[in-house]
Scaffold this motif. Structure first.
Motif, PDB file in Angstrom:
ATOM      1  N   LYS A  83       0.815  -1.221   0.000  1.00 44.70           N
ATOM      2  CA  LYS A  83       0.000   0.000   0.000  1.00 44.70           C
ATOM      3  C   LYS A  83       0.845   1.267   0.000  1.00 44.70           C
ATOM      4  N   LYS A  84       1.967   1.239   0.645  1.00 45.31           N
ATOM      5  CA  LYS A  84       2.785   2.439   0.776  1.00 45.31           C
ATOM      6  C   LYS A  84       3.426   2.837  -0.545  1.00 45.31           C
ATOM      7  N   ASN A  85       3.538   1.918  -1.474  1.00 46.60           N
ATOM      8  CA  ASN A  85       4.265   2.187  -2.714  1.00 46.60           C
ATOM      9  C   ASN A  85       3.387   2.137  -3.952  1.00 46.60           C
ATOM     10  N   ILE A  86       2.106   2.429  -3.809  1.00 44.44           N
ATOM     11  CA  ILE A  86       1.204   2.313  -4.956  1.00 44.44           C
ATOM     12  C   ILE A  86       1.595   3.257  -6.089  1.00 44.44           C
ATOM     13  N   ASP A  87       2.244   4.360  -5.792  1.00 46.56           N
ATOM     14  CA  ASP A  87       2.619   5.303  -6.836  1.00 46.56           C
ATOM     15  C   ASP A  87       3.880   4.877  -7.581  1.00 46.56           C
ATOM     16  N   ASN A  88       4.446   3.738  -7.239  1.00 47.67           N
ATOM     17  CA  ASN A  88       5.696   3.299  -7.836  1.00 47.67           C
ATOM     18  C   ASN A  88       5.453   2.418  -9.062  1.00 47.67           C
ATOM     19  N   ILE A  89       4.644   2.906  -9.984  1.00 44.24           N
ATOM     20  CA  ILE A  89       4.272   2.165 -11.184  1.00 44.24           C
ATOM     21  C   ILE A  89       5.491   1.880 -12.058  1.00 44.24           C
ATOM     22  N   GLU A  90       6.447   2.784 -12.083  1.00 46.38           N
ATOM     23  CA  GLU A  90       7.634   2.598 -12.932  1.00 46.38           C
ATOM     24  C   GLU A  90       8.407   1.342 -12.541  1.00 46.38           C
ATOM     25  N   LYS A  91       8.518   1.061 -11.233  1.00 44.45           N
ATOM     26  CA  LYS A  91       9.224  -0.149 -10.802  1.00 44.45           C
ATOM     27  C   LYS A  91       8.454  -1.395 -11.227  1.00 44.45           C
ATOM     28  N   ILE A  92       7.135  -1.323 -11.165  1.00 43.90           N
ATOM     29  CA  ILE A  92       6.310  -2.454 -11.606  1.00 43.90           C
ATOM     30  C   ILE A  92       6.568  -2.720 -13.082  1.00 43.90           C
ATOM     31  N   LYS A  93       6.584  -1.665 -13.893  1.00 46.51           N
ATOM     32  CA  LYS A  93       6.847  -1.833 -15.325  1.00 46.51           C
ATOM     33  C   LYS A  93       8.212  -2.473 -15.554  1.00 46.51           C
ATOM     34  N   LYS A  94       9.207  -2.041 -14.787  1.00 48.59           N
ATOM     35  CA  LYS A  94      10.559  -2.578 -14.934  1.00 48.59           C
ATOM     36  C   LYS A  94      10.573  -4.075 -14.596  1.00 48.59           C
ATOM     37  N   ILE A  95       9.918  -4.447 -13.501  1.00 49.29           N
ATOM     38  CA  ILE A  95       9.855  -5.863 -13.110  1.00 49.29           C
ATOM     39  C   ILE A  95       9.153  -6.666 -14.189  1.00 49.29           C
ATOM     40  N   GLU A  96       8.051  -6.132 -14.715  1.00 49.91           N
ATOM     41  CA  GLU A  96       7.330  -6.842 -15.766  1.00 49.91           C
ATOM     42  C   GLU A  96       8.190  -7.029 -17.010  1.00 49.91           C
ATOM     43  N   ASN A  97       8.916  -5.999 -17.399  1.00 52.29           N
ATOM     44  CA  ASN A  97       9.787  -6.101 -18.579  1.00 52.29           C
ATOM     45  C   ASN A  97      10.864  -7.159 -18.379  1.00 52.29           C
ATOM     46  N   GLU A  98      11.485  -7.171 -17.204  1.00 51.53           N
ATOM     47  CA  GLU A  98      12.522  -8.162 -16.909  1.00 51.53           C
ATOM     48  C   GLU A  98      11.945  -9.580 -16.903  1.00 51.53           C
ATOM     49  N   THR A  99      10.757  -9.717 -16.323  1.00 48.52           N
ATOM     50  CA  THR A  99      10.114 -11.032 -16.291  1.00 48.52           C
ATOM     51  C   THR A  99       9.789 -11.504 -17.697  1.00 48.52           C
ATOM     52  N   GLU A 100       9.301 -10.600 -18.530  1.00 45.45           N
ATOM     53  CA  GLU A 100       8.981 -10.962 -19.915  1.00 45.45           C
ATOM     54  C   GLU A 100      10.239 -11.427 -20.660  1.00 45.45           C
ATOM     55  N   LYS A 101      11.351 -10.738 -20.445  1.00 46.32           N
ATOM     56  CA  LYS A 101      12.612 -11.130 -21.093  1.00 46.32           C
ATOM     57  C   LYS A 101      13.024 -12.534 -20.638  1.00 46.32           C
ATOM     58  N   THR A 102      12.878 -12.793 -19.336  1.00 46.33           N
ATOM     59  CA  THR A 102      13.226 -14.106 -18.794  1.00 46.33           C
ATOM     60  C   THR A 102      12.358 -15.188 -19.416  1.00 46.33           C
ATOM     61  N   LEU A 103      11.062 -14.919 -19.488  1.00 47.87           N
ATOM     62  CA  LEU A 103      10.146 -15.896 -20.086  1.00 47.87           C
ATOM     63  C   LEU A 103      10.452 -16.129 -21.560  1.00 47.87           C
ATOM     64  N   LYS A 104      10.770 -15.059 -22.261  1.00 53.00           N
ATOM     65  CA  LYS A 104      11.103 -15.201 -23.682  1.00 53.00           C
ATOM     66  C   LYS A 104      12.321 -16.106 -23.860  1.00 53.00           C
ATOM     67  N   SER A 105      13.322 -15.927 -23.007  1.00 53.57           N
ATOM     68  CA  SER A 105      14.534 -16.746 -23.147  1.00 53.57           C
ATOM     69  C   SER A 105      14.227 -18.216 -22.885  1.00 53.57           C
ATOM     70  N   ILE A 106      13.302 -18.476 -21.963  1.00 51.07           N
ATOM     71  CA  ILE A 106      12.917 -19.871 -21.696  1.00 51.07           C
ATOM     72  C   ILE A 106      12.108 -20.432 -22.860  1.00 51.07           C
ATOM     73  N   MET A 107      11.177 -19.651 -23.364  1.00 53.71           N
ATOM     74  CA  MET A 107      10.288 -20.138 -24.421  1.00 53.71           C
ATOM     75  C   MET A 107      11.023 -20.336 -25.753  1.00 53.71           C
ATOM     76  N   ILE A 108      12.070 -19.586 -25.978  1.00 58.15           N
ATOM     77  CA  ILE A 108      12.840 -19.741 -27.211  1.00 58.15           C
ATOM     78  C   ILE A 108      13.492 -21.121 -27.258  1.00 58.15           C
ATOM     79  N   LEU A 109      13.773 -21.682 -26.090  1.00 56.60           N
ATOM     80  CA  LEU A 109      14.401 -23.001 -26.035  1.00 56.60           C
ATOM     81  C   LEU A 109      13.560 -24.075 -26.716  1.00 56.60           C
ATOM     82  N   GLN A 110      12.255 -23.970 -26.622  1.00 57.16           N
ATOM     83  CA  GLN A 110      11.410 -25.002 -27.205  1.00 57.16           C
ATOM     84  C   GLN A 110      11.554 -25.063 -28.722  1.00 57.16           C
ATOM     85  N   GLU A 111      11.940 -23.950 -29.314  1.00 55.89           N
ATOM     86  CA  GLU A 111      12.157 -23.936 -30.760  1.00 55.89           C
ATOM     87  C   GLU A 111      13.372 -24.805 -31.125  1.00 55.89           C
ATOM     88  N   ASN A 112      14.377 -24.789 -30.259  1.00 54.21           N
ATOM     89  CA  ASN A 112      15.610 -25.514 -30.532  1.00 54.21           C
ATOM     90  C   ASN A 112      15.560 -26.980 -30.113  1.00 54.21           C
TER      91      ASN A 112
END
Length: 188
Positions: A83-112
């Motif tokens: 609750k104290k950090n609800i205005d910290n949307i930028e950090k949420i976006k950063k975490i989401e972007n990093e998580t998406e990159k991690t997931l992409k690297s895992i999912m690319i493996l299935q192609e190989n």
């Protein structure tokens, strides 16, 4: 005497109006914070799913250790969602972007690795991931809806006048600004 009664009556009416407006603001603020926390819960679910994906692909890739370390780092960053950090949307976006990159690297493996595509555990985890991604989208929409309602309330008259006195704050929207985030390339 009549002027005094009119003044007292006016003050009582203004106090009642201010109380009603304040209570409405508190309700909208709490709904907005609830939406923020729901996003955090969904992001945490997604982060919790990644180690399972990593375990399934361990035999297929050598870089899973680095990916796992990334997930651990992202999990520790998720502590900002309260609750104290609800205005910290930028950090949420950063975490989401990093998580998406991690997931992409895992999912690319299935192609190989065609065997990985057929792995029952991997397929089950993919299904769970798709469900979580849907929950995240739903949570974002809910949060943005509550942010919109709160902002409209704060900006409209007489709420804006009373809100300045009582310290009402607008809420930030969770917007997608990165083109890669708008069109994720997670392939199943």
């Amino acid at each position: 005497m009549n002027i005094l009664l009119i003044a007292i009556g006016s003050l009582i009416i203004l106090a009642i109006i201010a109380a009603v407006i304040y209570n409405r603001y508190v309700k909208l603020k709490n709904l907005n914070e609830e939406g923020f926390h729901e996003i955090g819960i969904c992001l945490q679910k997604r982060l919790d799913l990644i180690p399972g994906l990593i375990n399934v692909v361990k035999g297929y890739a050598l870089h899973e250790k680095e990916t796992l370390e990334n997930v651990i780092k992202l999990r520790s960053q998720m502590e900002i969602i309260d609750k104290k950090n609800i205005d910290n949307i930028e950090k949420i976006k950063k975490i989401e972007n990093e998580t998406e990159k991690t997931l992409k690297s895992i999912m690319i493996l299935q192609e190989n690795y065609p065997d990985l595509k057929a792995n029952e555990n991997f397929l089950k985890l993919q299904t769970q991931l798709m469900q979580i991604e849907t929950e995240i989208q739903r949570s974002r929409r809910y949060y943005n809806g509550t942010a919109r309602d709160r902002n409209i309330f704060v900006e409209t008259f007489p709420n804006n006048f009373i809100g300045k006195i009582l310290g009402f704050k607008k809420s930030k929207f969770l917007e997608i600004t990165d083109k890669a985030e708008k069109t994720p390339e997670i392939k199943f």
